[in-house]
Design an enzyme around this catalytic site. Structure first.
Site: not given
Length: 174
Positions: A8, A67, A139
């Site tokens: 992420d 991502e 996160d």
């Protein structure tokens, strides 16, 4: 079992999650955040690159999932996020890892069942799927969700390939 490193990305805090999987069975291997603090931007990118490189050496993943960039209201933030993603992707490609990218919507859909899931729902499902004793930091949970999303995608492709092979074989026998 295959191992995937999920990322992420962020220009100040980059979450990571590592899972192994076989079919729909997952095993948690590790997660956390690469914190780059208040250094100048080029130094932060270097720290992201080095941190990802160390994780790859530590866990020896088979694949790398990250991502995709979402459209931010602030163009400067979007550019910095894109550069942080770039640093992470370069760390993976330098070590010859295949890189897979997933949208936030795809990740939420794979983990929660709806692409409109909230962060807390993602954290809860990651905790459940990986049988974690506590809720992971946001996160890190997002990065674990990226890894789970990739595992689901890989398994779907394997099932599709198996179905296609059976169909082709069935047609050849007729």
């Amino acid at each position: 079992m295959a191992i995937v490193l999920g990322i992420d990305p962020g220009s100040r805090l980059t979450g990571y999650g590592v899972v192994s999987y076989q079919g729909n069975k997952f095993q948690y291997l590790g997660s956390g955040c690469i914190k780059v603090g208040e250094f100048d931007f080029p130094t932060r990118l270097k720290m992201i690159y080095q941190g990802i490189s160390q994780l790859i050496e530590q866990f020896s993943p088979d694949s790398f999932a990250i991502e995709q960039v979402f459209l931010a209201r602030n163009p400067d933030s979007a550019l910095k996020l894109g550069q942080a993603r770039g640093a992470a992707i370069v760390a993976a490609t330098v070590q010859d890892l295949p890189v897979y990218e997933y949208s936030a919507r795809q990740i939420k859909q794979a983990v929660v069942g709806t692409g409109a899931a909230k962060k807390e729902q993602v954290q809860h499902m990651v905790k459940q799927l990986l049988k974690l004793p506590g809720t992971p930091q946001a996160d890190a949970a997002d990065a674990l969700a990226v890894a789970i999303c990739h595992a689901h995608s890989e398994q779907s492709l394997i099932r599709l390939a198996g179905s296609a092979t059976k169909t082709v074989r069935g047609r050849l026998r007729q």
